[in-house]
Design a protein around this motif. Structure first.
Motif, mmCIF file in Angstrom:
data_model
loop_
_atom_site.group_PDB
_atom_site.id
_atom_site.type_symbol
_atom_site.label_atom_id
_atom_site.label_comp_id
_atom_site.label_asym_id
_atom_site.label_seq_id
_atom_site.Cartn_x
_atom_site.Cartn_y
_atom_site.Cartn_z
ATOM 1 N N TYR A 82 33.859 50.899 40.166
ATOM 2 C CA TYR A 82 35.147 50.971 39.645
ATOM 3 C C TYR A 82 35.858 51.379 40.245
ATOM 4 C CZ TYR A 82 33.397 46.379 37.334
ATOM 5 O OH TYR A 82 32.887 45.986 36.613
ATOM 6 N N PHE A 199 36.424 40.158 45.767
ATOM 7 C CA PHE A 199 35.387 40.680 44.665
ATOM 8 C C PHE A 199 34.301 39.646 44.075
ATOM 9 C CE2 PHE A 199 39.939 39.366 42.767
ATOM 10 C CZ PHE A 199 39.332 38.433 42.128
ATOM 11 N N THR A 201 32.335 37.404 41.461
ATOM 12 C CA THR A 201 32.375 37.128 39.642
ATOM 13 C C THR A 201 31.328 36.591 38.814
ATOM 14 O OG1 THR A 201 34.050 35.456 39.803
ATOM 15 C CG2 THR A 201 35.031 37.188 39.735
ATOM 16 N N ARG A 206 30.675 40.195 35.087
ATOM 17 C CA ARG A 206 32.384 40.637 35.652
ATOM 18 C C ARG A 206 33.167 40.499 35.861
ATOM 19 N NH1 ARG A 206 34.316 42.855 29.054
ATOM 20 N NH2 ARG A 206 33.184 41.841 28.246
ATOM 21 N N ILE A 207 33.384 41.794 36.846
ATOM 22 C CA ILE A 207 34.336 41.571 38.145
ATOM 23 C C ILE A 207 34.097 42.344 38.611
ATOM 24 C CG2 ILE A 207 36.862 42.080 38.739
ATOM 25 C CD1 ILE A 207 38.038 40.152 36.989
ATOM 26 N N THR A 227 42.981 43.319 42.664
ATOM 27 C CA THR A 227 41.793 43.043 42.040
ATOM 28 C C THR A 227 41.616 43.731 40.829
ATOM 29 O OG1 THR A 227 40.221 43.136 44.006
ATOM 30 C CG2 THR A 227 39.154 44.020 42.351
ATOM 31 N N LEU A 231 41.101 42.525 36.806
ATOM 32 C CA LEU A 231 40.001 42.974 35.961
ATOM 33 C C LEU A 231 40.175 43.469 34.411
ATOM 34 C CD1 LEU A 231 37.297 43.967 35.854
ATOM 35 C CD2 LEU A 231 38.365 46.319 36.201
ATOM 36 N N TYR A 234 41.647 39.873 33.020
ATOM 37 C CA TYR A 234 40.942 39.540 32.112
ATOM 38 C C TYR A 234 39.660 40.007 31.250
ATOM 39 C CZ TYR A 234 35.597 37.070 32.403
ATOM 40 O OH TYR A 234 34.570 36.277 31.778
ATOM 41 N N ASN A 235 39.605 41.895 30.955
ATOM 42 C CA ASN A 235 38.618 42.436 29.660
ATOM 43 C C ASN A 235 39.802 42.046 28.809
ATOM 44 O OD1 ASN A 235 36.684 43.062 31.592
ATOM 45 N ND2 ASN A 235 37.417 44.777 32.469
#
Ligand SMILES: Cc1ncc(COP(=O)(O)O)c(C=O)c1O
Length: 238
Positions: A82, A199, A201, A206-207, A227, A231, A234-235
């Motif tokens: 990240y 990115f 997936t 995950r990402i 991105t 992320l 999504y988390n």
């Protein structure tokens, strides 16, 4: 689990493999296996085989399905993904076509992906992206791929020949509910290399931000803004 089992059933159907188990039986067996493993975050692989029988290509020779469940502890993703992002290559190995070995079938046959992944390893890259026979981007070896160009999120359509990732479907839903513009359309190798952001997936990772394609930096050369925003969202969803 519902989405995973549904994909398993659809995949079996596409290869004409009847499944003798019920989804609830598999759910129960997975639960039992996880209770024994007893970890916070687990990788789960559910394998259904056609069954035992004579050595032959003829599926009729198989007696009845076997069920294998493999679980292991899954560690958290490394922080550097990240902070710095990862590097990918575009493999020379092409993705099998929809009318030969359909990539939408999630099967144990990963030879195509392994050959592409080997190319990434040789180049010191994190993963390889495969093109289809029309020269369009399909997916990573165990992940789906996304690009951002001029603030628009783009991912290849299922008909390009790729696995319908569950993470991919969740992100499409998420973007719709968050009013993030998204397009499912063909992406050329050149477009991938010229992207502002990219990115990968998958359910296990995950990402994962991509910052270099074939050694060429994308955008700022760091994980992209959209991105990291996706992320985050999504988390939260997960
Ligand atoms: C070839 C391939 N594409 C894409 C994916 C990502 O799918 P999911 O998001 O369901 O993990 C995977 C996951 O294993 C895969 O093997």
């Amino acid at each position: 689990m519902d989405e995973h089992l549904e994909r398993l059933w659809q995949s079996a159907n596409k290869i004409h493999m009847p499944i003798a188990f019920t989804k609830s039986k598999i759910m129960a067996e997975v639960k039992k296996t996880l209770e024994v493993l007893n970890v916070k975050r687990a990788y789960i692989r559910i394998i259904i085989t056609r069954g035992e029988g004579e050595i032959t290509l003829d599926p009729q020779a198989a007696s009845q399905n076997n069920l294998v469940i493999i679980t292991k502890e899954l560690s958290e993703n490394p922080k550097w993904w990240y902070k710095d992002g990862v590097e990918i290559i575009i493999a020379d190995t092409k993705r099998t076509s929809v009318d030969s070995m359909d990539p939408s079938v999630k099967s144990g046959n990963y030879l195509n992906n392994i050959l592409a992944y080997n190319e990434a390893v040789k180049e010191g890259a994190f993963d390889a992206v495969m093109l289809n026979h029309d020269g369009h981007v399909t997916e990573g070896t165990t992940s789906n791929i996304w690009i951002v160009k001029d603030q628009i999120l783009v991912t290849p359509p299922l008909k390009a020949g790729l696995l319908g990732g569950i993470t991919r479907a969740k992100i499409i839903e998420l973007c719709k509910s968050e009013n993030i513009q998204i397009e499912q359309r063909n992406i050329t190798a050149q477009e991938l290399q010229d992207a502002d952001e990219s990115f990968l997936t998958s359910q296990t990772r995950r990402i994962v931000p991509v910052v270099k394609v074939n050694k060429t930096p994308l955008g700022s050369g760091k994980p992209g803004k959209l991105t990291l925003d996706i992320l985050n969202k999504y988390n939260k969803l997960i």
